[in-house]
Design a protein around this motif. Structure first.
Motif, PDB file in Angstrom:
ATOM      1  N   SER A1332       0.736  -0.886   0.139  1.00 50.16           N
ATOM      2  CA  SER A1332      -0.021   0.162  -0.159  1.00 50.16           C
ATOM      3  C   SER A1332       0.860   1.750   0.138  1.00 50.16           C
ATOM      4  O   SER A1332       0.445   2.426   0.520  1.00 50.16           O
ATOM      5  CB  SER A1332      -0.716   0.379   1.070  1.00 50.16           C
ATOM      6  N   ASP A1375      -3.467   7.854  -8.744  1.00 53.64           N
ATOM      7  CA  ASP A1375      -3.432   6.970  -8.661  1.00 53.64           C
ATOM      8  C   ASP A1375      -2.279   5.261  -9.839  1.00 53.64           C
ATOM      9  O   ASP A1375      -2.610   4.894 -10.607  1.00 53.64           O
ATOM     10  CB  ASP A1375      -4.545   5.858  -7.783  1.00 53.64           C
ATOM     11  N   GLU A1399      -5.167   3.053   1.284  1.00 58.95           N
ATOM     12  CA  GLU A1399      -6.589   3.689   1.574  1.00 58.95           C
ATOM     13  C   GLU A1399      -7.093   4.144   2.677  1.00 58.95           C
ATOM     14  O   GLU A1399      -6.006   3.765   4.230  1.00 58.95           O
ATOM     15  CB  GLU A1399      -7.050   2.498   0.947  1.00 58.95           C
ATOM     16  N   ARG A1401      -9.089   2.700   5.244  1.00 56.24           N
ATOM     17  CA  ARG A1401      -9.603   1.765   5.746  1.00 56.24           C
ATOM     18  C   ARG A1401      -8.036   1.763   6.280  1.00 56.24           C
ATOM     19  O   ARG A1401      -7.338   1.227   7.469  1.00 56.24           O
ATOM     20  CB  ARG A1401      -9.497   0.619   5.292  1.00 56.24           C
ATOM     21  N   GLU A1466      -7.318   9.214  -5.669  1.00 51.98           N
ATOM     22  CA  GLU A1466      -8.691   8.588  -4.950  1.00 51.98           C
ATOM     23  C   GLU A1466      -9.282   9.409  -5.229  1.00 51.98           C
ATOM     24  O   GLU A1466      -9.292   9.747  -6.115  1.00 51.98           O
ATOM     25  CB  GLU A1466      -8.408   8.626  -3.255  1.00 51.98           C
TER      26      GLU A1466
END
Length: 1911
Positions: A1332, A1375, A1399, A1401, A1466
């Motif tokens: 990530s 991205d 992200e 999350r 995003e």
């Protein structure tokens, strides 16, 4: 004497039901004697055991076999069956009736043997000898002899031999050394010329093992045998497998021999016949041997341990756990076994091994192995006799074992092995057999009593251990072979191969029963005539060995109970009983801590016993409370077993200590200590009962002796009435109960019948009286004080099935007659309705039944008891009712008063304080950890719930800490997790369940509710908290409801409509939107957030009253909308122009609305009002910056290419390079990406999507063209090519230029030097999160190119040459996932930079871990100090910060070098916002000011639609999504930059923390809702400019900051000294980042310091002047780092001086000047000072003396010729003068003046001093001066200010003529009273003075006059 053999049996083959199968069954042909012996019936089933594998015919003659099977009869008697089997041919005459048998047999065996004709088969025949004695060798010889006679055809009568064998008697075993050879060893002959010597063991109890144990070890090895040993002791199922039956018997015998002195009492079948294999499925434990042939049948057994003797393996199933021996016994046993089995092992490593020693014989080795296990048992059971309770002596001893005490004294309570052994049947047998005090003793008794000390001494000396083992082995060997010299046997044996002889087949003859019977009868008759040869047993008192106390405890308690601790306990108790309550109170916490240790608890019980006289001790209320608290603390750590006997020692005390509640009502301590599990454990009561019975029975037998000695000895004397003289009593004391019992058992046979009967009755009545006593005691402790509550028994553990558990080791059934009637009722956990009394009666009755049945109480007495118990209980309940009633009238224990928290204006209490304990969590603050300070937690207080916060206020429970108020609070809106926690055992009481509340402001409240708080109140608290945390919509948050009366469940208020501007605005927005947008767009509702009607708001937006009106201040003409706008839109535009965005655009020169509307082409960009109705993009602001050349109508089409319609807009322009920063949402598939991916030509019929893609391409082209240096560039595109080495070489590195290589710090980006179009390397960060990670990897083409300069170790950029002149005009950072597979088109002028972003999350998950790391929920204990750092690393928070800073620095570099950048990540509202904001902050110094930072946040976060409400889960709708700290992460990044560049920011770190706290607190409306559109819809946006500003509270955080900044410099950074051109490039490696102290620091004195009104006032000044004018007296104040706010207690020097200034101004009554004005003036003075000194340095107060490009490594002071100039000018203002005219001179003085105020001794004498205004000479103004009256020198001196050392003037008092009151003259201070003026007239002139007030003036006049008069 005993019979050697009981029966002789001849068993032969009998054909089975399936004729011809060769299988049959055994038939008993003959048995002798035919009649059963009376004392020993014939065992059934012998024929099965003779052939365990089944009776089968055999085709060849096998050699004879011999083995011994063991049968156990119904009385658990073992019968040894010696079986000798031989084979005889089946004669044709004997052939089975079925004629086809031979054929079948032949058919079954297709290849018949050549030697034996196929018809010749052999049948087995078995000779069986049945005996109760285990003489294996004798049986083998005897049966062999009979077989030999038969085979060899000897001329000896078989009948005679068998008759002799059955009548042979041998000596009974047992007794000590035999008196004669005849008695110990018997030589027998069976009449066939044979001779055998039978040696009987010396001691019957010791098992005989021959070589079986040694063989077992040889077959299985040490570890396996130890496992089997433990398995047998802990009652597991064991199965032996072998092909040999004799081996099976030996193995089983060996295992049993190891268990000595315990006896195996479960199923024991060494050889199990095939027909009985289903026995293996039995649920009970067993030891069984089975032939290996049947191994397959044993596979399904799931819980059986299988030992394969032939393979040497032991298989333990998964579901079986064999507890190992406790250490160190296990390792000691193991090493001893090694020494015995492998003596060579010790010598194996020796260089010169000694000559080989002779190894022991197998028999001797066998005994040595047994000796090791004998020692093991002696160590395991040492001291067991001290835990025996002798309950009855006559008529038979009844003995119980106190298991808990034994385990407790050995410190093995937790040991699984010993626990199971003590609970097992074998140990129960051991107690009943060996507990008897008067019996014959054996080797084990001697060992366990006398050798324990020796064994302990030998522990670590293997040679001594071996010596002891050999000694024991000798004794065991001697026991089995008392006369080794005489073991000479002479027994005939058959010749070799006699069974194969081919003679005529001679079957075993049928014997003559008559002859055999006659021989038996003859022998019986002879024996009857002879006297019985019963050997007198040599009984003795069994030695007890050293008591347990002598055995050193291995596992001491955790607390080493030093003598000091016991001293504290003793002192506290003596203080309590002496009535010194304050002293006792001081010691109590230490006592409660000490009572965790066992020794202290024992000490407490002993001390309390001393204060009980005649079973009663009446205390006052305070003493009673203290005693009860200590008792409860003692009992709290007691287990249900009470292994240390603490509860047992307290039991008599709880019925002794009492207090008088009122006349006739006494409360005993037992009513206050019932809440402990030990009282409801039947085993505890049984052990206590048996212990007391033993004491009384001992007393019963000690009394008569004392009576005889005494002169008056007649009549019955009760056990408690006798008081023997002291000396006698001491002697008697030494005799234990077991000794007394032994003596009585010895005398018993000599007593007469009547005397015996009398003793039995006395004992029985003793037990009976104790049973009544215990029924009373149990009712005391089981009946609750408030008997209406049925909670008591049901809540306690294990009270339901009391029959199933028992401490007693004899499993008596409850046969009491009355028991049945009680037990048929339900148990304790029966229906709720069952009353407490009934439950207690049943509990006591069960107990009484059990103990009385075991103690032999008669059934009449038992019935009587059952009748009494209900009466006892009922009586006690009635007593308790009065006690309960009176105890309620007692004044309650003083709990600390609830401290009400101070509230903000508008904040209201929702729930009044609930009493709670604040428990310590994992932070060290408050617990007095390494930070220092006392343990402030746990604290006792209350939790309050207000509309804004959850607040705990209370005081530490530890009285030694002092009365410090502990405060912890957090805003309700920041609650992230609520967790219930179980009851906590704390201090001396069990607290109820509690709650753990965690907030995202890094606060944790771990609370346990007080017992007075019911579970309903706690639930109400939770519900209210939940309702406040998640209101149905934003209008329910505190920012809106503040000040309105809060009623739960009420909708937030809506005000009346008032302002016409709102109506206009709403109409513009809602109605005219359709005209503004194309028809097709109105139908697309994809991104519309739900309107407020849908969010539960009843009033439509038009009718809401919100004070929105456009400001009436005239705007500058540049911002006035041009006439192009419709009139209806003007109002909207006016409002939009005021927004932060527009102000910033104007500042950056990106165009104004008027210039844009008039389309001035000179500007490259323009402001477009296309989104003024929020029609194109709901989440964008109303006014946007786009390239001049782009038409408004194309923007809508472009917006479709981007997520959430967030198309690229300009948000910042570099003033130097003119590059622009753009932001947008991520691309949809049909944007630029699609354009690049589809390389083939577009199809003729172009879709709308293609056209919008083209629009988008044009739009980007327009952006590129708008940049001045790229507008005319006709050449092709130049990419961001890698940093060529030539470029690097051509530039000398300047100190400020910097390169950022966005590679992992450990791996430099590699680029090829030769490639002209090299790209930059990977930005991907290393570590676990690389998936990530935020990195740059521009496709595969960016992989391996030119080598960059090596990165510096701290992550700083390496070399200055970063970008070549040929570079792209625009970089699109997007991205990686979206830009996959993109191929760049060389004709385009932009380049895509794909990076991997984390992200939301992942941010959430990281934040959760960070919270847990910084604020752990539970104390770390003895954890590794690195665990915090590890959990911090695992959270990956810092690596996310690192990635954000890394990307931001990249963008800064690109912008600085003249390329524009579009950040398109995003949805464009989270990471995009973070990056864009950071870039602007790093690039533009304006945003590093207070005003600029506000503008940045308003523009990028609020106007550009960061979803604060959604990310902060502000409402019920967002509850499931949870809190995502995007804004907090940005502030953390700013904090990191601030740390590295402390001189570049106008605002302080506190400002960042303030925003971090309040962006989630909901105190202000600023950070609510998700976009400007929503704020307008709710009427928030222009409210601040409304006509009627609300006075009570700031709705906007900025307004609040502004107000607060005027009062205090708390948000200001004194080190602020910016360089205008500075572009910041911070280090971003994790090693350079610091954990923000916002996450870790807390102040327990006042709670979070971010609500300024609630923080306490400033600390008291450190020194005050005395009224008499002498030197100031120092007032010390203790600061606790874990409690006080260090920043408030010790402010920095500048804040301190500014505070002092304000204080002095207030004293003078002057209007205080704003701190900022003072500060600015001081800085200005500093600058002019510097200029005068001829310096040309930049104007800053704090200057770096070295040219350092970062200026982040600290502050350098500017060194002048006279020293440092840091804030010296401020010292002058510490005087009462408010005019800073003296600042310039002050700045020249040296640093020494700074310290003059701290000098202890002045060089001059100052009698009186202070500030006075003095009128200067003619035409000069009044000035404040510091005057000093010096009596010694008789002068009045004055100085510029207090700390000045240069005297400005002197008035000689000798010249003073008079001191008179004066009058104000021109220019005098206005605020001063006229009477404060006075004049001093000297011979030269008149001085005019003015004091600050009349009082001071009077003092000066008095002092001066007294001086004059003294002179």
């Amino acid at each position: 004497m005993a019979r050697l053999a009981d029966y002789f049996v001849l068993v032969a083959f009998g054909p089975g039901p399936r004729a011809g199968s060769g299988e049959g069954h055994g038939q008993i042909l003959q048995r002798f004697p035919e009649k059963d012996w009376e004392d020993n019936p014939f065992p059934q089933g012998i024929e099965l055991f003779c052939q365990p594998s089944g009776w089968q015919l055999c085709p060849e003659r096998n050699p004879p076999t011999f083995f011994i099977a063991v049968l156990t009869d119904i009385n658990s008697e073992r019968h040894y069956c010696a079986c000798l089997t031989f084979w005889e041919p089946v004669e044709p005459s004997q052939a089975p009736a079925c004629p086809g048998e031979e054929e079948e047999e032949a058919g079954e065996r297709p290849s018949p043997s050549a030697l034996v004709p196929p018809t010749q088969l052999f049948a087995p025949k078995t000779l069986v000898l049945v005996s109760r004695l285990d003489h294996a060798e004798v049986f083998r010889n005897s049966l062999g002899l009979i077989y030999t006679i038969h085979v060899e055809g000897l001329s000896v009568s078989l009948e005679n031999v068998i008759g002799n064998l059955l009548t042979c008697t041998i000596p009974i075993t047992g007794g000590s050394q035999p008196d004669s050879m005849e008695e110990g060893a018997r030589t027998i002959s069976l009449g066939a010329g044979d001779r055998q010597v039978i040696q009987t063991p010396l001691t019957d109890s010791l098992p005989v093992s021959c070589c079986s144990v040694a063989l077992l070890f040889r077959q299985l090895g040490i570890t396996n045998v130890l496992a089997l040993f433990c398995a047998a002791l802990t009652e597991h199922k064991i199965l032996f497998l072998s092909r040999s039956y004799q081996r099976l018997t030996d193995a089983c015998r060996g295992l049993l021999a190891l268990l000595f002195p315990l006896r195996y009492s479960f199923t024991y079948v060494p050889i199990l016949p095939a027909q009985l294999l289903e026995v293996l499925s039995t649920p009970t434990p067993f030891i069984i041997g089975v032939n290996s042939l049947f191994q397959a049948e044993t596979q399904e057994l799931l819980d059986v341990i299988i030992a394969d003797l032939d393979g040497g393996t032991v298989t333990v199933p998964e579901c079986v756990h064999i507890p190992p021996l406790p250490e160190p016994l296990h390792s000691q046993t193991h090493s001893a076994l090694c020494m015995v089995l492998d003596p060579e092992l010790e010598l194996a490593d020796l260089a010169f091994p000694p000559p080989a020693t002779s190894t022991s014989s197998l028999k001797m080795q066998d005994k040595e192995l047994r000796a090791v296990f004998l020692r093991l048992f002696a160590q395991l059971l040492q001291g067991y006799r001290w835990c025996l309770h002798i309950v009855r002596i006559h008529p038979e001893p009844v003995i119980r074992f106190h298991k808990a005490a034994f385990l407790g004294q050995r410190g093995l309570v937790e040991d699984d092995f010993l626990l199971k052994v003590l609970e097992g049947m074998a140990f129960a047998g051991f107690v009943s057999e060996r507990g008897v005090p008067y019996r014959t003793t054996d080797l084990f008794d001697e060992l366990v009593a006398n050798e324990v000390k020796r064994m302990r001494a030998d522990e670590n000396q293997p040679h001594r251990v071996l010596r002891h083992v050999k000694e024991l082995a000798e004794q065991l060997y001697k026991n089995e072979n008392p006369y080794p010299a005489v073991t000479m046997h002479k027994v005939q044996r058959p010749g070799e191969g006699s069974h194969l002889r081919r003679g005529p087949p001679r079957p075993f003859p049928r014997l003559d029963e008559g002859t055999v019977q006659w021989i038996i009868d003859q022998a019986t008759a002879k024996l009857q005539g002879a006297p019985p040869a019963v050997r007198a047993e040599k009984k003795a008192t069994v030695p007890s060995g050293p008591p347990m106390a002598a055995i050193v405890e291995r596992n001491g308690a955790v607390h080493a109970n030093s003598a000091r601790r016991l001293e504290v306990v003793r002192n506290c108790i003596s203080y309590v009983f002496e009535g010194k309550m304050l002293e006792a109170k001081k010691l109590l916490p230490a006592v409660l801590r000490a009572l965790k240790g066992r020794a202290a608890r024992r000490c407490l019980t002993r001390e309390l016993h001393l204060h009980v006289q005649q079973n009663r001790a009446v205390l006052d209320h305070q003493q009673f409370d203290f005693v009860v608290r200590m008792m409860n603390c003692c009992l709290q750590d007691c287990t249900a077993m009470d292994e240390h006997g603490i509860a047992a020692a307290l039991l008599p005390l709880v019925t002794a200590f009492c207090r008088k509640l009122s006349p006739g009502v006494t409360q005993f301590a037992y009513s206050c200590v019932q809440e402990h599990v030990v009282w409801s454990t039947p085993q505890f009561w049984e052990a206590m009962f048996y212990g007391d019975v033993q004491t009384h029975i001992r007393a019963l037998y000690l009394e008569p002796a004392e009576e005889e000695d005494g002169p008056s000895a007649k009549g019955e004397v009760g056990p408690s009435e006798v008081g023997a003289p002291e000396e006698e009593e001491e002697e008697e004391e030494e005799r234990s109960a077991l000794d007394v019992a032994s003596e009585q058992r010895r005398l018993w046979p000599t007593l007469g019948r009547d005397k015996q009967q009398e003793l039995v009755q006395k004992e029985e009545s003793t037990v009976f009286s104790q049973a009544i006593h215990y029924a009373n005691r149990m009712s005391y402790l089981l009946l609750p004080l408030d008997s209406s509550k049925s909670r008591l028994l049901r809540e306690r553990a294990g009270l339901g099935d009391l029959e199933s558990v028992s401490n007693s080791l004899v499993t008596n059934s409850m046969a009491g007659s009355m028991a049945e009637s009680y037990d048929t009722e339900s148990g304790f956990e029966d229906a709720e309705t069952s009353d407490v009394a009934g439950a207690v009666v049943r509990f006591i009755n069960r107990f009484v039944d059990k103990v009385c049945t075991e103690s032999g109480v008669t059934s009449e007495h038992l019935k009587g008891l059952h009748v009494m118990v209900p009466d006892i209980v009922q009586m006690h309940i009635e007593t308790l009712e009065a006690v309960h009633r009176e105890s309620k009238r007692l004044p309650p224990i003083q709990k600390p008063k609830l401290l009400r928290p101070s509230l903000l204006p508008g904040e209201e209490c929702v729930l009044e304080g609930l009493r709670v304990y604040l428990l310590p969590d994992g932070r060290e603050e408050g617990s007095g950890g390494s930070i220092g300070g006392p343990a402030l937690l746990p604290a006792e207080g209350a939790v309050f719930l207000t509309t804004y916060r959850v607040i705990f206020t209370g005081m530490p429970t530890d009285p030694l800490v002092g009365e410090q108020v502990v405060v912890r609070s957090f805003p309700v809106a920041s609650l992230t997790k609520e967790k219930r926690i179980g009851g906590q055992a704390y201090m001396d009481q069990l607290l109820q369940d509690g709650l753990q509340l965690r907030s995202c402001t890094f606060q944790l409240l771990k609370m346990a509710f007080d017992e007075e708080v019911g579970s309903e109140s706690a639930e109400v608290f939770r519900k209210h908290l939940h309702k406040l945390r998640y209101p149905p919509d934003v209008k329910g948050t505190f920012a809106f409801t503040a000040g309105s009366i809060h009623t739960a469940g009420r909708q937030p208020r809506t005000a009346k409509e008032k302002s016409p501007s709102l109506r206009t605005l709403s109409r513009n927005l809602v109605k005219n939107a359709k005209k503004t947008i194309g028809r097709q767009y109105v139908t697309r509702k994809k991104y519309n957030p739900p309107s407020w009607e849908q969010r539960g708001q009843p009033v439509p937006p038009e009718d809401q009253e919100d004070e929105i009106s456009v400001s009436e201040e005239p705007e500058p003409s540049t911002l006035t909308p041009a006439s192009a706008l419709k009139p209806s839109d003007r109002l909207t535009m006016n409002s939009l122009v005021e927004r932060a965005c527009c102000r910033d655009y104007q500042r950056l020169g990106l165009g104004t609305l008027s210039s844009s509307l008039s389309r001035a082409k000179s500007e490259p960009f323009r402001v477009t009002p296309v989104n003024r109705m929020y029609a194109i993009c709901r989440s964008y602001p109303g006014l946007l910056i786009v390239p001049q050349s782009v038409q408004d109508n194309t923007l809508q089409r472009i917006s479709r290419c981007y997520r959430q319609n967030r198309f690229p807009v300009v948000c910042w322009r570099s003033s130097r390079s003119k590059a622009v920063l753009l932001r947008s949402g991520g691309l949809h598939g049909k944007g630029v990406v699609g354009l690049f991916k589809a390389q083939n030509a577009p199809s003729p019929g172009q879709s709308q999507a293609d056209s919008s893609s083209l629009e988008q391409e044009k739009y980007l082209q327009a952006v590129v063209s708008s940049m001045p240096r790229h507008a005319d560039a006709a050449s092709g595109r130049n990419t961001l090519s890698g940093f060529s080495s030539m470029h690097m070489a051509s530039h000398a590195p300047s100190p400020r230029a910097r390169v950022t290589t966005l590679s992992n710090p450990t791996t430099a980006s590699v680029t090829r030097r030769t490639a002209p179009r090299g790209k930059w390397g990977s930005i991907r960060a290393g570590g676990r999160s690389s998936g990530s990670s935020l990195g740059v990897d521009v496709g595969s083409r960016l992989a391996g190119k030119d080598l960059l300069g090596p990165p510096q170790p701290n992550g700083a950029p390496s070399e200055p040459g970063f970008l070549r002149p040929q570079r792209a005009a625009l970089y699109i950072i997007g991205d990686k996932a979206q830009l996959k597979g993109v191929r760049p088109d060389p004709l385009q002028q932009w380049e895509l930079v794909p990076i991997e972003v984390f992200e939301v999350r992942q941010v959430k998950a990281s934040f959760k871990k960070l919270l847990k790391a910084c604020v752990p929920g539970c104390p770390a204990g003895e954890q590794n100090p690195t665990s915090y750092l590890r959990s911090l690393e695992e959270s990956e928070w810092l690596s996310q910060i690192h990635k954000l800073l890394q990307v931001s620095v990249l963008v800064v570099e690109l912008l600085d070098s003249g390329s524009s950048v579009l950040v398109s990540l995003e949805d464009g509202w989270d990471i995009t916002t973070q990056v864009v904001s950071l870039v602007q902050l790093l690039s533009d110094p304006y945003y590093r000011t207070l005003e600029g930072f506000r503008l940045l946040v308003e523009k990028e976060w609020l106007s550009f639609g960061h979803r604060f409400t959604h990310r902060g889960a502000h409402t019920l709708a967002g509850q499931s999504s949870g809190f995502a700290p995007i804004f907090l992460q940005f502030l953390d990044c700013v904090h990191q930059v601030h740390l590295q560049f402390p001189m570049e920011f106008e605002f302080s770190q506190f400002y960042l923390k303030f925003l971090s706290y309040h962006h989630v607190s909901h105190r202000f409306r600023t950070f609510l809702l998700d976009s400007d559109y929503e704020r307008i819809e709710l009427g928030l946006l222009y409210e601040e400019k409304g006509e009627r500003k609300s006075q009570q509270a700031c709705k906007s955080v900025w307004e609040y900051v502004e107000r607060l900044s005027k009062k205090t410099p708390v948000f200001y950074n004194y080190m602020y000294a910016p360089e205008d051109t500075e572009v910041l490039r911070p280090y971003s490696n994790v090693s350079n980042l610091k954990v923000w102290d916002f996450y870790t620091r807390e102040t327990l004195a006042e709670g979070p310091p971010y609500d300024w009104e609630l923080a306490q006032g400033p600390p008291e000044p450190l020194e005050e002047e005395r009224p008499d004018g002498s030197a100031p007296q120092s007032r010390r104040r203790v600061i606790w780092p874990c409690y006080d706010s260090r920043l408030r207690a010790q402010p920095d020097a500048i804040s301190r001086l500014l505070e002092e200034l304000q204080r002095l101004e207030a004293e003078l009554g002057r209007p205080s000047e704003r701190w900022k004005d003072t500060w600015d003036r001081v800085k200005a003075a500093q600058r002019s000072e510097t200029r005068q000194d001829g310096r040309s340095t930049p104007s800053s107060l704090l200057m770096s003396s070295v040219s350092h490009h970062r200026r982040s490594l600290g502050v350098y002071l500017q060194e002048g010729p006279v020293g440092s100039t840091l804030s010296l000018s401020l010292d002058s203002d510490q005087s009462s003068s408010s005019t800073p005219s003296s600042g310039r001179q002050a700045a020249r003085r040296s640093t020494s003046t700074l310290y003059s105020q701290f000098q202890t001794a002045e060089s001059e004498n100052r009698s009186y001093e202070g500030t006075l205004y003095k009128k200067g000479a003619f035409m000069k103004p009044w000035k404040a001066r510091w005057f000093v009256l010096d009596k010694t020198k008789h002068q009045l001196r004055y100085y510029d200010h207090r700390v000045d050392t240069e005297c400005k003037g002197v008035i000689d008092l000798a010249e003073v003529e008079s001191v008179t009151p004066g009058t104000p003259t021109m220019g005098a201070p206005k605020t001063v009273d006229e009477k404060a003026f006075f004049d001093v007239k000297t011979t030269r002139r008149v001085y005019n003075f003015c004091a600050q007030d009349v009082h001071l003036a009077q003092q000066w006049v008095d002092r001066l006059q007294s001086c004059l008069s003294d002179a």
